[in-house]
Write an enzyme that holds these catalytic residues in place. Structure first.
Site, PDB file in Angstrom:
ATOM      1  N   CYS A 104       0.863  -1.186   0.000  1.00  0.00           N
ATOM      2  CA  CYS A 104       0.000   0.000   0.000  1.00  0.00           C
ATOM      3  C   CYS A 104       0.897   1.233   0.000  1.00  0.00           C
ATOM      4  O   CYS A 104       1.649   1.459   0.954  1.00  0.00           O
ATOM      5  CB  CYS A 104      -0.896  -0.012   1.235  1.00  0.00           C
ATOM      6  SG  CYS A 104      -1.943   1.457   1.425  1.00  0.00           S
ATOM      7  N   CYS A 215      -0.826   3.289  -6.789  1.00  0.00           N
ATOM      8  CA  CYS A 215      -1.673   2.673  -5.773  1.00  0.00           C
ATOM      9  C   CYS A 215      -1.857   1.222  -6.183  1.00  0.00           C
ATOM     10  O   CYS A 215      -2.073   0.928  -7.373  1.00  0.00           O
ATOM     11  CB  CYS A 215      -3.024   3.394  -5.683  1.00  0.00           C
ATOM     12  SG  CYS A 215      -4.229   2.562  -4.616  1.00  0.00           S
TER      13      CYS A 215
END
Length: 288
Positions: A104, A215
């Site tokens: 992440c 992302c």
């Protein structure tokens, strides 16, 4: 004098014993190559990293923990994200992981340094693969798609400062792309293409050389993007993260060299998301 020195040595012995006990609590002396690698994300995006790790390191045992109950991280404060990351890492330590991958970008930006200071296992983070895009040539025109928090953090600002004088770089926050993965909307072609076209228009995509997917939710849109803008290079960072993890494990003699295919253990703070997690993983298997 002898008694005095002996007392000092006894104090040192007590100190070292306490250190050893603390390290044993953290699992530092219990590692072997078959211990699992913990991989986590704010939700389901990190499955793209998990898939790359399983493909390139097929003998490794992996635990994936999606924090879907608290998704998205991109709209939370650093303090809120840090609290969640500590809770997840504590859970991984209980399961004797030999390394932790923060799959992440947002969580990496928020607290990777704190996590590395707190735990004795290697903590591998992620950042947008901007260098890869810039290394393709001079005067590259690049869009970085990521969460608002990733793009606003100092960590990314420092990364961008290294390249912005020689390349044209535009930042594009894309919160809807996170939501569509979490809400199981990837098969809704009209919705997905409509949202992608919105973000493509925001960065004047016809003038771009590359789009950096900053992302881990965004690689699920790669096939769509390749169809919508076939002349633009789509770049993401999971391969680099996996190879870095491999290097760290090799250095410590912890790379699993077994002939057996490693296991994948699925966890999520919303148990109802585990079935979707497995389907997303299989989707990437089909596309590979």
């Amino acid at each position: 004098n002898i008694a005095k020195h002996a007392s000092k040595f006894e104090d040192l012995d007590v100190f070292f014993i306490r250190c050893i006990i603390e390290k044993m609590k953290k699992g530092a002396f219990c590692m072997n190559s078959k211990n699992p690698i913990g991989v986590f994300d704010s939700g389901l995006g990190g499955i793209s990293v998990l898939h790359t790790m399983h493909s390139l390191l097929p003998n490794e045992n992996l635990i994936y923990l999606g924090d879907s109950k608290y998704n998205p991280y991109g709209t939370k404060t650093k303090e809120e994200i840090t609290k969640r990351c500590i809770a997840i890492c504590d859970e991984f330590i209980k399961q004797d992981v030999k390394a932790i991958v923060i799959a992440c970008n947002t969580a990496t930006s928020a607290c990777v340094k704190l996590l590395r200071d707190k735990y004795d296992v290697d903590i591998i983070g992620m950042e947008p693969a901007l260098k890869v895009a810039c290394d393709r040539g001079s005067n590259q025109r690049i869009a970085v798609w990521a969460t608002e928090l990733t793009l606003s953090e100092k960590k990314f600002a420092n990364l961008m400062d290294r390249f912005k004088d020689e390349h044209h770089i535009v930042k594009v926050p894309c919160p809807k792309l996170v939501r569509m993965v979490e809400d199981d909307k990837l098969d809704d072609t009209n919705l997905v293409e409509s949202v992608l076209k919105e973000y493509l228009a925001a960065c004047d995509y016809k003038k771009l050389d590359s789009i950096v997917l900053g992302c881990t939710h965004f690689p699920f849109y790669t096939k769509y993007l390749e169809r919508l803008c076939p002349n633009i290079h789509i770049i993401e960072g999971s391969v680099g993260t996996t190879l870095h993890t491999k290097d760290l494990l090799e250095q410590k003699g912890l790379l699993n060299r077994s002939d057996e295919i490693g296991s994948i253990t699925w966890m999520n703070t919303m148990e109802s998301k585990i079935e979707l997690s497995k389907r997303l993983f299989k989707m990437l298997e089909v596309e590979a």
